[in-house]
Motif scaffolding. Structure first.
Motif, short mmCIF file in Angstrom:
data_model
loop_
_atom_site.label_atom_id
_atom_site.label_comp_id
_atom_site.label_asym_id
_atom_site.label_seq_id
_atom_site.Cartn_x
_atom_site.Cartn_y
_atom_site.Cartn_z
N ARG A 280 41.22 33.17 33.05
CA ARG A 280 40.91 33.05 34.48
C ARG A 280 41.47 34.22 35.27
O ARG A 280 40.83 34.72 36.20
CB ARG A 280 41.42 31.70 35.01
N VAL A 281 42.68 34.66 34.92
CA VAL A 281 43.27 35.79 35.64
C VAL A 281 42.40 37.03 35.44
O VAL A 281 42.08 37.75 36.39
CB VAL A 281 44.72 36.05 35.19
N GLU A 282 41.99 37.26 34.19
CA GLU A 282 41.17 38.45 33.91
C GLU A 282 39.89 38.42 34.75
O GLU A 282 39.51 39.41 35.37
CB GLU A 282 40.80 38.51 32.42
N LYS A 283 39.22 37.26 34.79
CA LYS A 283 37.93 37.18 35.49
C LYS A 283 38.14 37.35 37.00
O LYS A 283 37.39 38.06 37.67
CB LYS A 283 37.24 35.85 35.17
N SER A 284 39.15 36.70 37.53
CA SER A 284 39.33 36.79 38.99
C SER A 284 39.74 38.21 39.39
O SER A 284 39.35 38.70 40.44
CB SER A 284 40.30 35.72 39.50
N CYS A 285 40.51 38.89 38.53
CA CYS A 285 40.89 40.28 38.84
C CYS A 285 39.65 41.19 38.80
O CYS A 285 39.50 42.08 39.64
CB CYS A 285 41.94 40.81 37.86
N ARG A 286 38.78 40.95 37.83
CA ARG A 286 37.55 41.77 37.76
C ARG A 286 36.70 41.54 39.00
O ARG A 286 36.19 42.48 39.61
CB ARG A 286 36.74 41.41 36.50
N ASN A 287 36.56 40.27 39.39
CA ASN A 287 35.78 39.96 40.58
C ASN A 287 36.40 40.61 41.82
O ASN A 287 35.68 41.12 42.69
CB ASN A 287 35.69 38.44 40.79
N ALA A 288 37.73 40.59 41.90
CA ALA A 288 38.40 41.15 43.09
C ALA A 288 38.14 42.65 43.19
O ALA A 288 37.83 43.18 44.27
CB ALA A 288 39.91 40.87 43.02
N LEU A 289 38.26 43.34 42.06
CA LEU A 289 38.05 44.79 42.08
C LEU A 289 36.60 45.12 42.48
O LEU A 289 36.36 45.98 43.34
CB LEU A 289 38.38 45.39 40.71
N GLU A 290 35.67 44.40 41.89
CA GLU A 290 34.25 44.68 42.21
C GLU A 290 33.93 44.31 43.65
O GLU A 290 33.19 45.03 44.32
CB GLU A 290 33.33 43.91 41.24
N LEU A 291 34.50 43.20 44.14
CA LEU A 291 34.24 42.81 45.53
C LEU A 291 34.86 43.80 46.51
O LEU A 291 34.27 44.11 47.55
CB LEU A 291 34.82 41.42 45.83
N ALA A 292 36.04 44.32 46.17
CA ALA A 292 36.69 45.30 47.05
C ALA A 292 35.81 46.55 47.14
O ALA A 292 35.56 47.08 48.23
CB ALA A 292 38.07 45.66 46.51
N GLY A 327 45.41 41.70 40.48
CA GLY A 327 45.48 40.43 41.18
C GLY A 327 44.14 40.01 41.77
O GLY A 327 43.16 40.76 41.73
N GLY A 328 44.12 38.81 42.30
CA GLY A 328 42.88 38.21 42.79
C GLY A 328 42.83 38.05 44.29
O GLY A 328 42.13 37.17 44.78
N ILE A 329 43.58 38.86 45.03
CA ILE A 329 43.54 38.75 46.49
C ILE A 329 43.18 40.11 47.08
O ILE A 329 43.71 41.15 46.65
CB ILE A 329 44.90 38.32 47.06
N LEU A 330 42.29 40.10 48.06
CA LEU A 330 41.99 41.33 48.80
C LEU A 330 41.81 40.95 50.26
O LEU A 330 41.59 39.78 50.60
CB LEU A 330 40.73 41.99 48.24
N GLU A 386 44.83 40.51 63.85
CA GLU A 386 43.85 39.54 64.33
C GLU A 386 42.50 39.68 63.63
O GLU A 386 41.72 38.75 63.57
CB GLU A 386 43.63 39.73 65.84
N GLY A 387 42.23 40.88 63.10
CA GLY A 387 40.92 41.13 62.49
C GLY A 387 40.93 40.99 60.98
O GLY A 387 39.95 41.33 60.31
N MET A 388 42.02 40.46 60.41
CA MET A 388 42.12 40.41 58.94
C MET A 388 41.49 39.14 58.36
O MET A 388 41.77 38.04 58.81
CB MET A 388 43.59 40.47 58.51
N ILE A 389 40.66 39.33 57.34
CA ILE A 389 40.17 38.20 56.53
C ILE A 389 40.74 38.38 55.13
O ILE A 389 40.72 39.48 54.58
CB ILE A 389 38.64 38.16 56.48
N ARG A 390 41.29 37.28 54.58
CA ARG A 390 41.79 37.34 53.20
C ARG A 390 40.81 36.61 52.29
O ARG A 390 40.36 35.52 52.60
CB ARG A 390 43.16 36.66 53.12
N ILE A 391 40.50 37.27 51.18
CA ILE A 391 39.64 36.66 50.17
C ILE A 391 40.47 36.48 48.90
O ILE A 391 41.14 37.41 48.45
CB ILE A 391 38.45 37.58 49.80
N SER A 392 40.42 35.28 48.35
CA SER A 392 41.02 35.05 47.04
C SER A 392 39.86 34.83 46.08
O SER A 392 39.06 33.90 46.26
CB SER A 392 41.92 33.81 47.10
N THR A 393 39.75 35.71 45.10
CA THR A 393 38.55 35.64 44.25
C THR A 393 38.71 34.62 43.13
O THR A 393 39.75 34.55 42.47
CB THR A 393 38.24 37.01 43.62
#
Ligand code: PLP
Length: 412
Positions: A280-292, A327-330, A386-393
């Motif tokens: 799960r960590v591997e997949k969420s990290c891959r998703n985070a990098l690609e989403l970033a 990590g899985g947060i951006l 005020e303009g920050m959105i956090r995504i956890s992938t």
């Protein structure tokens, strides 16, 4: 020794014999109390002469199984599992510090941890000195002979600053102060906190460990590197229990008395979650990098912040410290609070929710939620605009996440 995932699935190879029925899952001992054969036996257990479970606020077999599984993965001299990440942080700090002493903590931390230190523990006489953890001189200047611990996060949530744990550990070791690292965002899978020099590792098991936001839990891991005789609060325990002073102090006094114990059923869920942690960590990290990278291509999204991006100020450090996963947060920025709310309200797949490292991708506006108790100036100082959105992938298919984000930020 077998590999991480093998140990995660099978537990300690060559460990105690398995279940008498051959159950491949640990039994859940949903009980408060345990009966003893004699009064002498129960007295021996209370005196610590006999290892036995007596009361589930102190120890429980299902919780002990989870602790043992964690120890095979994280290493360390001892592990204690508690009701939540916040319970783990509170219990660890209360075992080391008290009125008239101080903690040196990172200026950027999870909001509830900052609140614990600044609002909950301060009235009890414990001072916290918030410093820039990336500035060794500032950290060194803040430490004095009343400092009982230095506290930081491996990757700060949600600022996403990466702490150089080895460099910080060199400093805290020289000054004779234990280093506590909250390793929630990276876990012992990505970040070998103990090997880098953390004396105590904290994990909120609620996040990656739980296997998809199934249950709340927290861990304190003693990596066995700090000589507890040097910790004034633990000096007496060190005389009796030497290197195990911190763990014994937790078990027989601080954790026992605070009582934030982990429920057996939650320990069971956490043990199941551990088995698939690496996947799960591997997949969420891959998703985070690609989403970033994807967000960088969207004109409406500004200041995309993710340590996996080459231009992130901590990229090199993160690459070295977490072996090429980030990590899985951006986070990213929109114009203001209103644009963030509008974006969040347009999401169809990604959930508006306050958690991280779930199987599902989650989005939140930190300033109006986790950090709402702080003033705008305090939030600004903590790097939460005020303009920050956090995504956890999560672990969904990337294309679906990209499509949802694109339509929500208005570029589709
Ligand atoms: N530490 C970090 C870095 C967190 O992000 C969180 C929760 O988000 C916690 C600790 C607290 O964990 P829990 O919610 O399990 O108390």
């Amino acid at each position: 020794m077998s590999g991480f995932s093998t140990r995660a699935v099978h537990g300690p190879v060559g460990g105690p014999a398995g279940d008498p029925h051959g159950s491949l899952r640990p039994p859940v001992y949903d009980t408060v109390s345990f009966a003893f054969a004699s009064a002498e036996d129960i007295a021996a257990a209370f005196a610590g002469r006999k290892a036995a479970h007596s009361y589930s606020r102190i120890t429980n077999p299902t919780v002990a199984e989870f602790e043992a599984r964690v120890q095979t993965l994280a290493g360390g001299r001892g592990v204690i599992a508690l009701a939540s990440g916040m319970a783990a942080i509170t219990t660890a700090i209360m075992a080391l510090a008290g009125a008239g002493t101080n903690i040196v903590a990172a200026r950027s931390l999870f909001g509830n941890t900052t609140s614990l230190l600044a609002h909950t523990l301060a009235p009890w006489g414990l001072e916290t000195r918030f410093v820039e953890m990336s500035d060794p001189e500032a950290v060194a200047a803040a430490i004095d002979d009343r400092t009982r611990a230095v506290f930081c996060e491996s990757i700060t949530n949600p600022q996403l600053e990466v702490t150089d744990i080895a460099a910080l550990a060199a400093l805290t070791r020289e000054r004779g102060v234990p280093l506590i690292v909250d390793n929630t965002a990276t876990t012992f899978y990505l970040c070998r906190a103990g090997e880098l020099g953390a004396d105590i590792e904290i994990i909120s098991g609620t996040k990656y460990l739980s296997g998809g936001g199934s249950s709340v839990s927290g861990l304190i891991i003693d990596h066995g590197s700090f000589p507890w005789a040097r910790s004034p609060r633990l000096a007496e325990f060190a005389q009796g229990f030497g290197p195990f002073a911190f763990m014994v102090a937790l078990r027989r006094e601080v954790s026992r008395n605070i009582g934030a114990c982990l429920a057996p059923h939650n320990a069971y869920l956490q043990t199941l979650g551990l088995e698939t942690l690496a996947l799960r960590v591997e997949k969420s990290c891959r998703n985070a990098l690609e989403l970033a990278r994807f967000l960088q291509s969207q004109p409406a999204a500004r200041a995309v912040n993710y340590p996996g991006l080459a231009e992130h100020p901590c990229h090199r450090l993160a690459e070295r410290q977490f072996a090429g996963r980030y990590g899985g947060i951006l986070t990213f920025e929109l114009e203001d609070r209103e644009s963030c709310f509008a974006c969040l309200n347009r999401l169809r797949l990604i959930k508006r929710a306050t958690n991280i490292n779930d199987n599902k991708t989650l989005a939140i506006h930190p300033a109006s939620t986790i950090f709402t108790e702080f003033s705008p100036a305090e939030r600004q100082a903590m790097g939460v605009g005020e303009g920050m959105i956090r995504i956890s992938t999560g672990i969904e298919d990337l294309a679906d996440l990209q499509e949802d984000l694109a339509q929500a930020i208005g570029s589709k």
